[in-house]
Design a protein around this motif. Structure first.
Motif, mmCIF file in Angstrom:
data_model
loop_
_atom_site.group_PDB
_atom_site.id
_atom_site.type_symbol
_atom_site.label_atom_id
_atom_site.label_comp_id
_atom_site.label_asym_id
_atom_site.label_seq_id
_atom_site.Cartn_x
_atom_site.Cartn_y
_atom_site.Cartn_z
ATOM 1 N N THR A 1 0.814 -1.216 0.000
ATOM 2 C CA THR A 1 0.000 0.000 0.000
ATOM 3 C C THR A 1 0.851 1.273 0.000
ATOM 4 O O THR A 1 0.296 2.372 -0.052
ATOM 5 N N ALA A 2 2.190 1.144 0.059
ATOM 6 C CA ALA A 2 3.052 2.327 0.005
ATOM 7 C C ALA A 2 2.965 2.932 -1.389
ATOM 8 O O ALA A 2 3.176 2.231 -2.385
ATOM 9 N N PRO A 3 2.655 4.220 -1.499
ATOM 10 C CA PRO A 3 2.499 4.842 -2.818
ATOM 11 C C PRO A 3 3.751 4.679 -3.678
ATOM 12 O O PRO A 3 4.859 5.008 -3.253
ATOM 13 N N GLY A 4 3.563 4.155 -4.873
ATOM 14 C CA GLY A 4 4.648 4.050 -5.839
ATOM 15 C C GLY A 4 5.519 2.824 -5.736
ATOM 16 O O GLY A 4 6.350 2.582 -6.613
ATOM 17 N N THR B 1 -4.064 -8.656 3.909
ATOM 18 C CA THR B 1 -5.105 -7.721 4.346
ATOM 19 C C THR B 1 -5.999 -7.360 3.166
ATOM 20 O O THR B 1 -5.598 -7.464 2.006
ATOM 21 N N LEU B 2 -7.215 -6.906 3.480
ATOM 22 C CA LEU B 2 -8.131 -6.503 2.412
ATOM 23 C C LEU B 2 -7.575 -5.318 1.641
ATOM 24 O O LEU B 2 -7.752 -5.215 0.418
ATOM 25 N N GLU B 3 -6.893 -4.409 2.336
ATOM 26 C CA GLU B 3 -6.337 -3.240 1.668
ATOM 27 C C GLU B 3 -5.256 -3.645 0.654
ATOM 28 O O GLU B 3 -5.239 -3.149 -0.486
ATOM 29 N N SER B 4 -4.379 -4.550 1.064
ATOM 30 C CA SER B 4 -3.339 -5.010 0.142
ATOM 31 C C SER B 4 -3.940 -5.838 -0.995
ATOM 32 O O SER B 4 -3.522 -5.740 -2.147
ATOM 33 N N VAL C 1 -3.798 -16.176 2.187
ATOM 34 C CA VAL C 1 -2.870 -15.303 1.457
ATOM 35 C C VAL C 1 -3.285 -15.248 -0.007
ATOM 36 O O VAL C 1 -3.494 -16.294 -0.639
ATOM 37 N N THR C 2 -3.420 -14.032 -0.523
ATOM 38 C CA THR C 2 -3.699 -13.838 -1.950
ATOM 39 C C THR C 2 -2.387 -13.551 -2.662
ATOM 40 O O THR C 2 -1.611 -12.676 -2.244
ATOM 41 N N ILE C 3 -2.127 -14.305 -3.724
ATOM 42 C CA ILE C 3 -0.865 -14.189 -4.461
ATOM 43 C C ILE C 3 -1.158 -13.716 -5.884
ATOM 44 O O ILE C 3 -1.962 -14.330 -6.602
ATOM 45 N N TRP C 4 -0.512 -12.636 -6.255
ATOM 46 C CA TRP C 4 -0.585 -12.177 -7.656
ATOM 47 C C TRP C 4 0.738 -12.489 -8.333
ATOM 48 O O TRP C 4 1.819 -12.161 -7.819
ATOM 49 N N HIS C 5 0.673 -13.138 -9.486
ATOM 50 C CA HIS C 5 1.847 -13.501 -10.266
ATOM 51 C C HIS C 5 1.689 -12.975 -11.671
ATOM 52 O O HIS C 5 0.657 -13.216 -12.316
ATOM 53 N N VAL C 6 2.692 -12.266 -12.161
ATOM 54 C CA VAL C 6 2.622 -11.714 -13.511
ATOM 55 C C VAL C 6 4.019 -11.724 -14.131
ATOM 56 O O VAL C 6 5.022 -11.537 -13.440
#
Length: 381
Positions: free
Chosen positions: A306-309, A330-333, A371-376
């Motif tokens: 959630t840190a900008p940038g 977290t829901l925010e992340s 844990v939600t994992i995004w992979h790209v």
């Protein structure tokens, strides 16, 4: 053209006559003081300075146009000056005349098949580099290093010291403290050693709770897909487990950890040393401000989503074909990952793990945080 000649512990007399004649045709000899003293004749002799690497280009330039010969120990292309000269000048400008290496001689004395032995150089390096090579039944040959340090790391292994191999003072024994400076240590591993497959036990790490748990760590490393020679940025590194297990997959894998908490950063360094990858680099600071390193082949964001940038900087820095993996609890992340998944593609995976736990006199399942994992993967240009 520079000629590089490998010399064994048997010195000048151990070289074939054809090699000795070739050395005699040169104008200037480079090497250690010990090696230069072995060669008869009226050459100009240039001992290596210390440190060598920064001075090497200037030394060679100062003798341009002369017939130059470099004396090396054993096989110059095995952890030797031959490899350095080829990188500096190109293969067309270097001719190598090797001597049997200390590794070949050690295996011949021990009766060990060379292709079944791991070789670790500890010249100017910490003994903890041995840790990833310690597995039951494996055999190692250790070059350089302090014998007492090797023993402290290798634990219940059996040791053989081989000194002055190929020379008149050759000696083979099991007394580590009395090792000659010119030695090889043979290690027959005992029962200790962690697997190199990602997903080490959580208790392998010193941590304060900021640890990617074993099962999620294994999935995360599979998606990061480390390959030899690649560089990982581990942003929000916590205890450093992702960077450490990335680095353990191959000795040439590199990792940079970014952690804003100084006590956690120190903990990462201790974990890296204990698990045999002390070269993991730890940078204390806030992302994205400190994210100015060499181009990564893969990036892991385990914190600070959630840190900008921060995520934008990581994505921009990633090499084409590189992999980015980000984990959210977290829901925010998670909302950040969903937004970027829509914009950049890739895949989203939710991992939910339950572990057995006592309930009174019985056993039940205790769920961990999902844990939600995004992979790209970044497209090739």
């Amino acid at each position: 053209m520079i000629t590089v000649v490998g010399v064994g512990a048997d010195g000048w007399d151990g070289l074939p006559e054809t090699v000795r004649r070739e050395v005699a045709e040169h104008d200037v000899l480079f090497g250690s003081a010990r090696q230069l003293d072995l060669v008869p004749g009226g050459f100009e002799r240039v001992p290596w300075p210390s440190p060598l690497l920064p001075a090497l280009p200037g030394l060679l330039e100062a003798h341009r146009g002369r017939r130059m010969c470099v004396l090396a120990s054993g096989d110059p292309m095995f952890h030797g000056i031959g490899s350095t000269l080829v990188r500096l000048l190109g293969v067309e400008e270097v001719r190598v005349l090797p001597h049997p290496s200390s590794v070949s001689l050690a295996c011949a004395r021990l009766g060990w098949p060379l292709d079944e032995v791991d070789v670790v150089s500890l010249v100017g390096k910490p003994a903890s580099l041995l840790v990833p090579f310690l597995h039951p039944g494996r055999r190692l040959l250790v070059l350089g290093g302090v014998p007492a340090d090797v023993a402290s790391v290798a634990g219940d292994a059996r040791f053989t010291v081989l000194e002055q191999l190929g020379g008149p003072d050759e000696r083979i024994h099991h007394d580590l403290p009395s090792a000659d400076p010119l030695h090889v240590i043979a290690v027959e591993c005992g029962r200790q050693g962690y697997s190199l497959v990602p997903g080490l036990p959580d208790d392998a790490y010193e941590h304060d709770g900021q640890l990617t748990k074993r099962e999620v760590r294994a999935v995360t490393l599979a998606l990061l897909a480390p390959r030899p020679g690649e560089l990982l940025w581990d942003v929000g590194a916590g205890s450093g487990s992702i960077a450490i297990e990335w680095s353990r997959t191959h000795p040439t894998c590199r990792a940079i950890c970014v952690e804003r908490n100084t006590s956690r950063a120190a903990r990462i360094e201790r974990n890296a040393a204990a698990l045999g990858v002390p070269r993991v680099r730890v940078v204390v600071g806030e992302s994205p401000g400190v994210l100015d390193f060499a181009t990564p082949d893969a990036v892991f964001l385990g914190g600070g989503l959630t840190a900008p940038g921060a995520l934008e900087r990581c994505w921009d820095a990633l090499a084409p074909g590189g992999r980015l993996v980000a984990n959210a609890v977290t829901l925010e992340s998670e909302s950040v990952l969903v937004r970027y998944h829509r914009a950049l593609g890739g895949s989203l995976t939710r991992v939910e793990v339950s572990r057995d736990a006592p309930v009174g006199g019985f056993t039940s399942w205790r769920p961990q945080l999902p844990v939600t994992i995004w992979h790209v993967v970044k497209e090739q240009r």
